[in-house]
Write a protein that holds these residues in place. Sequence first.
Motif, PDB file in Angstrom:
ATOM      1  N   LEU A   1      44.185  78.570   1.371  1.00  0.00           N
ATOM      2  CA  LEU A   1      44.769  78.827   0.060  1.00  0.00           C
ATOM      3  C   LEU A   1      44.903  77.534  -0.735  1.00  0.00           C
ATOM      4  CD1 LEU A   1      46.016  80.764  -1.963  1.00  0.00           C
ATOM      5  CD2 LEU A   1      48.205  80.532  -0.764  1.00  0.00           C
ATOM      6  N   TRP A   2      45.304  76.458  -0.068  1.00  0.00           N
ATOM      7  CA  TRP A   2      45.388  75.185  -0.770  1.00  0.00           C
ATOM      8  C   TRP A   2      44.008  74.766  -1.287  1.00  0.00           C
ATOM      9  CZ3 TRP A   2      46.876  71.784  -3.821  1.00  0.00           C
ATOM     10  CH2 TRP A   2      46.361  70.483  -3.834  1.00  0.00           C
ATOM     11  N   ALA A   3      42.962  75.001  -0.500  1.00  0.00           N
ATOM     12  CA  ALA A   3      41.613  74.669  -0.956  1.00  0.00           C
ATOM     13  C   ALA A   3      41.274  75.410  -2.252  1.00  0.00           C
ATOM     14  CB  ALA A   3      40.594  75.006   0.125  1.00  0.00           C
ATOM     15  N   ALA A   4      41.743  76.672  -2.344  1.00  0.00           N
ATOM     16  CA  ALA A   4      41.504  77.446  -3.566  1.00  0.00           C
ATOM     17  C   ALA A   4      42.356  76.954  -4.729  1.00  0.00           C
ATOM     18  CB  ALA A   4      41.790  78.922  -3.299  1.00  0.00           C
TER      19      ALA A   4
ATOM     20  N   ILE B   1      39.008  80.977   5.982  1.00  0.00           N
ATOM     21  CA  ILE B   1      38.134  81.772   5.119  1.00  0.00           C
ATOM     22  C   ILE B   1      38.957  82.795   4.333  1.00  0.00           C
ATOM     23  CG2 ILE B   1      36.252  83.450   5.111  1.00  0.00           C
ATOM     24  CD1 ILE B   1      35.200  82.031   7.656  1.00  0.00           C
ATOM     25  N   ALA B   2      39.911  83.449   5.014  1.00  0.00           N
ATOM     26  CA  ALA B   2      40.754  84.453   4.358  1.00  0.00           C
ATOM     27  C   ALA B   2      41.600  83.831   3.256  1.00  0.00           C
ATOM     28  CB  ALA B   2      41.650  85.135   5.392  1.00  0.00           C
ATOM     29  N   GLY B   3      42.138  82.634   3.507  1.00  0.00           N
ATOM     30  CA  GLY B   3      42.983  81.982   2.518  1.00  0.00           C
ATOM     31  C   GLY B   3      42.206  81.571   1.275  1.00  0.00           C
ATOM     32  N   SER B   4      41.057  80.945   1.485  1.00  0.00           N
ATOM     33  CA  SER B   4      40.279  80.472   0.335  1.00  0.00           C
ATOM     34  C   SER B   4      39.643  81.635  -0.417  1.00  0.00           C
ATOM     35  CB  SER B   4      39.204  79.483   0.796  1.00  0.00           C
ATOM     36  OG  SER B   4      38.365  80.070   1.775  1.00  0.00           O
ATOM     37  N   ALA B   5      39.026  82.580   0.307  1.00  0.00           N
ATOM     38  CA  ALA B   5      38.394  83.723  -0.351  1.00  0.00           C
ATOM     39  C   ALA B   5      39.437  84.658  -0.956  1.00  0.00           C
ATOM     40  CB  ALA B   5      37.519  84.479   0.653  1.00  0.00           C
ATOM     41  N   GLY B   6      40.533  84.882  -0.223  1.00  0.00           N
ATOM     42  CA  GLY B   6      41.589  85.747  -0.739  1.00  0.00           C
ATOM     43  C   GLY B   6      42.224  85.167  -1.989  1.00  0.00           C
ATOM     44  N   GLY B   7      42.464  83.856  -1.977  1.00  0.00           N
ATOM     45  CA  GLY B   7      43.005  83.207  -3.160  1.00  0.00           C
ATOM     46  C   GLY B   7      42.068  83.332  -4.352  1.00  0.00           C
TER      47      GLY B   7
ATOM     48  N   LEU C   1      39.892  85.661  -4.904  1.00  0.00           N
ATOM     49  CA  LEU C   1      39.909  87.045  -5.385  1.00  0.00           C
ATOM     50  C   LEU C   1      41.156  87.333  -6.212  1.00  0.00           C
ATOM     51  CD1 LEU C   1      38.559  89.026  -2.288  1.00  0.00           C
ATOM     52  CD2 LEU C   1      37.435  88.731  -4.502  1.00  0.00           C
ATOM     53  N   LEU C   2      42.301  86.870  -5.733  1.00  0.00           N
ATOM     54  CA  LEU C   2      43.545  87.088  -6.475  1.00  0.00           C
ATOM     55  C   LEU C   2      43.485  86.430  -7.849  1.00  0.00           C
ATOM     56  CD1 LEU C   2      46.223  86.589  -3.638  1.00  0.00           C
ATOM     57  CD2 LEU C   2      45.519  88.739  -4.708  1.00  0.00           C
ATOM     58  N   PHE C   3      42.938  85.215  -7.902  1.00  0.00           N
ATOM     59  CA  PHE C   3      42.818  84.523  -9.184  1.00  0.00           C
ATOM     60  C   PHE C   3      41.848  85.266 -10.105  1.00  0.00           C
ATOM     61  CE2 PHE C   3      43.514  80.509  -6.457  1.00  0.00           C
ATOM     62  CZ  PHE C   3      44.879  80.763  -6.405  1.00  0.00           C
ATOM     63  N   ARG C   4      40.798  85.802  -9.510  1.00  0.00           N
ATOM     64  CA  ARG C   4      39.794  86.531 -10.298  1.00  0.00           C
ATOM     65  C   ARG C   4      40.388  87.795 -10.911  1.00  0.00           C
ATOM     66  NH1 ARG C   4      34.297  86.323 -10.705  1.00  0.00           N
ATOM     67  NH2 ARG C   4      33.205  88.250 -11.242  1.00  0.00           N
ATOM     68  N   PHE C   5      41.327  88.404 -10.174  1.00  0.00           N
ATOM     69  CA  PHE C   5      41.973  89.618 -10.667  1.00  0.00           C
ATOM     70  C   PHE C   5      43.113  89.324 -11.634  1.00  0.00           C
ATOM     71  CE2 PHE C   5      40.535  91.839  -6.565  1.00  0.00           C
ATOM     72  CZ  PHE C   5      39.400  92.356  -7.204  1.00  0.00           C
ATOM     73  N   GLY C   6      43.310  88.064 -11.955  1.00  0.00           N
ATOM     74  CA  GLY C   6      44.263  87.711 -12.984  1.00  0.00           C
ATOM     75  C   GLY C   6      45.629  87.287 -12.503  1.00  0.00           C
ATOM     76  N   LEU C   7      45.863  87.232 -11.203  1.00  0.00           N
ATOM     77  CA  LEU C   7      47.154  86.782 -10.704  1.00  0.00           C
ATOM     78  C   LEU C   7      47.286  85.278 -10.878  1.00  0.00           C
ATOM     79  CD1 LEU C   7      46.921  89.630  -9.285  1.00  0.00           C
ATOM     80  CD2 LEU C   7      48.356  88.663  -7.479  1.00  0.00           C
ATOM     81  N   SER C   8      48.490  84.840 -11.203  1.00  0.00           N
ATOM     82  CA  SER C   8      48.722  83.414 -11.376  1.00  0.00           C
ATOM     83  C   SER C   8      48.751  82.713 -10.023  1.00  0.00           C
ATOM     84  CB  SER C   8      50.051  83.181 -12.100  1.00  0.00           C
ATOM     85  OG  SER C   8      51.138  83.554 -11.265  1.00  0.00           O
ATOM     86  N   THR C   9      48.621  81.395 -10.054  1.00  0.00           N
ATOM     87  CA  THR C   9      48.689  80.639  -8.809  1.00  0.00           C
ATOM     88  C   THR C   9      50.057  80.787  -8.140  1.00  0.00           C
ATOM     89  OG1 THR C   9      49.305  78.669 -10.082  1.00  0.00           O
ATOM     90  CG2 THR C   9      46.975  78.944  -9.532  1.00  0.00           C
TER      91      THR C   9
END
Length: 378
Positions: free
Chosen positions: A20-23, A139-145, A147-155
Amino acid sequence: MSGALATRAVFFITGTAIGLWAALVPFAQQRTGAEANQLGALLLCLGAGSLVSMSGSGPLIGRFGCRAVILAATLLYCLLLPVLATADELWLLGLALFVFGMGIGLTDVAMNVQGAIVEQMSGKPLMSGFHCLWSIGGIAGSAGGALLFRFGLSTLTSTVLAIIITALVLLLVSPGLLRFGNHESSAAEKSAGRFRPGFTLILLALMTMLSFMAEGAVIDWSGIFMTTERGLDVRNAGWSFAVFSIAMSVLRLTGDAVVKRLGRKTVLVGGGLLAMAGYLLVVLAPDWLLSLGGFALIGIGAANIVPILVTLAGQEKGMPVNMSVAVVTTLGYFGVLGGPALLGWVAHYTNLYTAFTLLSAGFAMIAVAALKLRYPTN
């Protein structure tokens, strides 16, 4: 809740936090306006914090146990995630990364101690599977982050969700975390002499450092090598690390079964030789496609080296497991911190071909050293 399942869960959520930090890194750079050199210094803060906490982790784990240290350290890095998601001053982000790194580093040692003890209690190889869950978590943290950002969620919202999920996971698995942190069974083990690392433990630590250094080189230098030396378009530079990561994850997923079938010595020696051959293929290959195959071969060879070394450290009789694992992981982490910089220095005065050839020699040294180690039956 079994100890093995709880250990896998902790490896996974810690890998997720790093992913997640990487994202979050590009957002942090935008908020602070950090230049490349400033961003590099900020990233060193994370590593420095990890190294500081790792250096004192052994006694803490021995005194308070794996469960207490894992819960406290996980709480620490979770509390810093929202700061990493919102900090807009360089000094604040650097301080947050340092403390975040302390939590990650302390969790890293504690979960490896937990894993070593659980593996010994089970009497079968488990460590490769534990480390595989860390990779999958990343992988889950970076890819999941992403995706969440892509869907409009804030950091900030994304990190709060990650904290909630982490808290729920820990709540479920905490009964399986060990209340103790070593296997002290006699007064003799508590004497000062038992805390002196012997030659074998230092050798294990140096082998771990070499392996981490070589793995870190793929992260930091493989893309540059593929673009500058193999003519790959910069948009495709990430494929070298991708094939390395996929190969490593797959081999770690099957690593425990392979170790059980072939034995730790065979896997360690063979892994060193395969990773050595992988770096040589990267250097000697005439085109980028074969070089990609070399990076995959490095991932295959290196995948189970560190898990086996951590297992062997936990089985050393000269020190309690909390101390021996802490020594190996802490010294090994020097390879993560100093390796890429050292390779950059070598590449500056020679070239990346020379730097990668030295890494190939490092894996050869791991294979030779593996022939000299003692391998307990369990």
